[in-house]
Scaffold this active site. Structure first.
Site, PDB file in Angstrom:
ATOM      1  N   TYR A 134      48.858  43.126  45.381  1.00 50.47           N
ATOM      2  CA  TYR A 134      48.722  44.569  45.225  1.00 50.47           C
ATOM      3  C   TYR A 134      48.822  45.286  46.550  1.00 50.47           C
ATOM      4  O   TYR A 134      48.375  44.804  47.580  1.00 50.47           O
ATOM      5  CB  TYR A 134      47.448  44.954  44.474  1.00 50.47           C
ATOM      6  CG  TYR A 134      46.142  44.477  45.040  1.00 50.47           C
ATOM      7  CD1 TYR A 134      45.283  45.351  45.695  1.00 50.47           C
ATOM      8  CD2 TYR A 134      45.740  43.150  44.887  1.00 50.47           C
ATOM      9  CE1 TYR A 134      44.060  44.922  46.181  1.00 50.47           C
ATOM     10  CE2 TYR A 134      44.525  42.721  45.365  1.00 50.47           C
ATOM     11  CZ  TYR A 134      43.688  43.613  46.020  1.00 50.47           C
ATOM     12  OH  TYR A 134      42.479  43.180  46.508  1.00 50.47           O
ATOM     13  N   HIS A 147      36.345  47.263  40.803  1.00 50.62           N
ATOM     14  CA  HIS A 147      36.187  47.753  42.171  1.00 50.62           C
ATOM     15  C   HIS A 147      36.836  49.116  42.385  1.00 50.62           C
ATOM     16  O   HIS A 147      37.835  49.439  41.760  1.00 50.62           O
ATOM     17  CB  HIS A 147      36.832  46.773  43.166  1.00 50.62           C
ATOM     18  CG  HIS A 147      36.279  45.398  43.096  1.00 50.62           C
ATOM     19  ND1 HIS A 147      37.057  44.289  43.320  1.00 50.62           N
ATOM     20  CD2 HIS A 147      35.036  44.930  42.833  1.00 50.62           C
ATOM     21  CE1 HIS A 147      36.314  43.199  43.204  1.00 50.62           C
ATOM     22  NE2 HIS A 147      35.086  43.559  42.905  1.00 50.62           N
ATOM     23  N   ASP A 198      30.214  40.861  42.600  1.00 57.05           N
ATOM     24  CA  ASP A 198      30.517  41.462  41.301  1.00 57.05           C
ATOM     25  C   ASP A 198      29.353  41.332  40.320  1.00 57.05           C
ATOM     26  O   ASP A 198      29.203  42.158  39.422  1.00 57.05           O
ATOM     27  CB  ASP A 198      31.792  40.870  40.718  1.00 57.05           C
ATOM     28  CG  ASP A 198      33.032  41.303  41.492  1.00 57.05           C
ATOM     29  OD1 ASP A 198      32.934  42.190  42.366  1.00 57.05           O
ATOM     30  OD2 ASP A 198      34.103  40.736  41.236  1.00 57.05           O
ATOM     31  N   LYS A 241      46.579  51.892  43.940  1.00 58.68           N
ATOM     32  CA  LYS A 241      47.068  50.510  43.969  1.00 58.68           C
ATOM     33  C   LYS A 241      48.328  50.359  43.131  1.00 58.68           C
ATOM     34  O   LYS A 241      48.457  50.977  42.077  1.00 58.68           O
ATOM     35  CB  LYS A 241      46.012  49.546  43.419  1.00 58.68           C
ATOM     36  CG  LYS A 241      44.728  49.493  44.214  1.00 58.68           C
ATOM     37  CD  LYS A 241      43.711  48.569  43.565  1.00 58.68           C
ATOM     38  CE  LYS A 241      42.426  48.548  44.370  1.00 58.68           C
ATOM     39  NZ  LYS A 241      41.411  47.691  43.716  1.00 58.68           N
TER      40      LYS A 241
END
Length: 185
Positions: free
Chosen positions: A132, A62, A169, A72
């Site tokens: 995250y 992603h 996905d 991130k």
């Protein structure tokens, strides 16, 4: 904290100082002033995310396009994952290359993945809990996904797991047809 550049220098491996004794352990998982000093980065994290996955669940690859791109800071608090960051900065000397790192609740390692990278992870243990921090908010219209098994990237995933993907996905784009980032040094 110990900060080590990966094979793609903008992706940083971060190992916190862990204080452990018979009672358990303690460590600072994030401290802005120390992060800034050790990485020379001035980033502002605006959102924390937490996911739980079963063995074989693969999330990614992603990313979000500018102006909603996300850096991130990722870590695992339970279990073990194979974490992947793919350079998608179109004129970068490492465009199309990836780094792979085992993150686990045992090793307590973290990765800082800047904007301009696609990110994904595969749960290797029975379950994993993955945390995250992001530098921008989730923006569905800016989100993109590259196929996890894209032949151009040739990511070496473990062969002994039954990979499970979300419907989103499963619809990921090939690397060659994906919208990439402009590269700025």
């Amino acid at each position: 904290m110990k900060v080590t550049p990966s094979n793609i220098p903008d992706v940083l491996l971060i190992e916190p100082h862990v204080f452990e004794d018979a009672r358990g352990f303690f460590f600072e998982s994030f401290r802005e002033d120390v992060f800034k000093k050790e990485t020379s980065l001035n980033v502002l994290f605006v959102q924390d995310n937490h996911s739980k996955s079963s063995q074989g669940v693969l999330r990614g690859l992603h990313y979000q396009l500018p102006p909603h791109a996300q850096g991130k800071l990722v870590r695992v608090i339970q279990g073990e994952v194979l974490d992947i960051a793919v350079d998608i900065r179109e004129s970068s000397p490492t465009c199309g290359q990836y780094i792979a790192e085992i993150l686990s609740s045992d090793n307590k390692k973290q990765l800082y993945i800047p904007e301009g990278f696609a990110h994904g992870f595969l749960t290797l243990s029975d379950t994993s809990e993955f945390l995250y921090k992001t530098t921008d908010f989730y923006h569905p219209e800016s989100e993109r996904c590259i196929l996890w098994n894209d032949s151009t990237l040739s990511i070496k995933w473990p062969e002994n797991l039954n990979i499970q993907l979300s419907p989103k996905d499963l619809l990921g784009q090939s690397f060659k047809s994906s919208e990439l980032f402009p590269y700025q040094q």
